[in-house]
Design a protein around this motif. Structure first.
Motif: not given
Lengths: 266, 266
Positions: B114-133
């Motif tokens: 199976e194949i899924i494309g994903t794009h987490p709209l965050f990176g090491p900087q914007s996600g450094r204090n947690g990715i919730s939300g």
């Protein structure tokens, strides 16, 4: 400037646009405030609750006169105000640029008044939830009142006061405001922009744009044209944009570019 | 895609750069995680505490394989991975563009995965204090697992999941990421920029820049070149910049321009 120091009790605000109103809200608890808008004298009283609408002579009679007219209307305001000013009065402007207004005020105001250039580094949008902690630049031009006023702004209004010169101010503002407003102008013209599938950094970019997009049109022109350092900053921005365009079109970074292009067309 | 649904218990992460590490931190409490970096196989174990470093076969043996290699290295990763994949495995990528990777994965992966494309709209900087939300875009490409995975991302990782298609994604990302990264690249080249006499909107612009300026160089090229919609957005930005330059130099808005210029040179 050897007039005795008096406590400032009355402030006259000349110009009652969005920024004049914001200022009035914060000064009103501390001073007897008179307002006069040369553009629309009739509306001053209806818009400002508890303010005294007056004429040019009423403004000039105050211990401190704040010029809150658009930068390009400053010479006319100075000409109208000048004959009425009393010895020892303090005149300050709140324009986004400081070199031009400093020259205009020195040339247009009588020797017996003190002059201060100020630039509140906030506007109706960024100051809408209070101005405590926000910044204001202060340029002493003539007389020694700037330090007394700085103390009031720091202690009472809780602003961060930056003492500077008109040239140093315009040099920094050319980047700070020149870039923000330029980028915002471009982005606003690209609307509709995405609001749903956004990144945190794009959200910040949009917030920055929202803060300045409703500023009076004259603010942008003052920032870009009345600031003698703005053109150099703008040129650098446009040159770098062009360089980036060339880089991305012509692919000087040929190795990764080639791979990406292959991928996109596979 | 009529393989029976299995609970995903093991995840193989291929590519262990800054983003692979961020992901591992959040997935590790929930899955047996194996990592393999084709670029530097030796460093995978030393960098990820509690992770199992493995080889390509070890990755392929997992129920879910996450491709976290740079977009331009995806074809090579797919070629290496493909022969080892088992029927019913799920493969997803996390690239900043989706049309190219979707085509590459459909072409390069066996029919039985199976194949899924994903794009987490965050990176090491914007996600450094947690990715919730924070947000993630999900494109179902082949099979029905995308909805199961969306539920996990929503309920467990507390991400905002945006279901979309590769084309709709790339169209929006061209503006969201294309503009942010382009502007950030230009601003970084203008350093040193003021840090003291700043406005709230300039501070936001700098924060936006900080969030993307340390992204891997391949991210910018993927966004600008591997996204087929990026050029149109970029061209519009550059054209508007040029238009603005002309407007400010040649003064088509001649009335306020003249007044401002007079003021600055008085």
């Amino acid at each position: 400037m050897h007039t005795p120091r008096r406590q400032i009790s009355s402030i006259g605000v000349m110009g009652f646009g969005a920024f004049g109103r914001l200022m009035a809200t914060h000064l009103q608890p501390h001073f007897a405030l008179s307002v006069f808008d040369p553009g629309q004298p009739a509306t001053a009283d209806s818009s400002g609750k508890g303010l005294t609408p007056t004429d040019i002579a009423g403004i000039a009679a105050c211990g401190l006169v704040i010029l809150a007219v658009p930068v390009d209307q400053l010479p006319a305001a100075l000409a109208a105000l000048s004959p009425h000013l009393r010895a020892g009065a303090i005149v300050l402007d709140v324009g986004s640029v400081k070199i031009g207004p400093a020259i205009a005020m020195q040339a247009g105001l009588p020797e017996h008044v003190e002059i201060i250039g100020t630039h509140p580094l906030f506007g109706p949008q960024s100051g809408r939830n209070g101005i405590s902690g926000l910044k204001i630049a202060l340029c002493p031009i003539r007389g020694r009142s700037a330090w007394r006023i700085a103390a009031f702004l720091r202690k009472v209004l809780r602003l961060k006061v930056i003492m500077t010169t008109p040239d140093a101010h315009d040099r920094e503002a050319a980047m700070v405001q020149g870039l923000t407003h330029l980028i915002a102008k471009i982005l606003v013209r690209m609307e509709p922009l995405p609001r749903r599938m956004t990144t945190a950094s794009f959200d910040l970019l949009m917030q920055a744009t929202e803060m300045v997009r409703y500023d009076a049109p004259g603010v942008f022109l003052a920032i870009e044209r009345a600031n003698p350092h703005a053109k150099a900053v703008r040129d650098q921005f446009f040159d770098l944009a062009e360089e980036m365009r060339m880089l991305l079109e012509n692919g000087h970074k040929s190795a990764p570019a080639k791979t990406s292009r292959n991928l996109a067309t596979t």
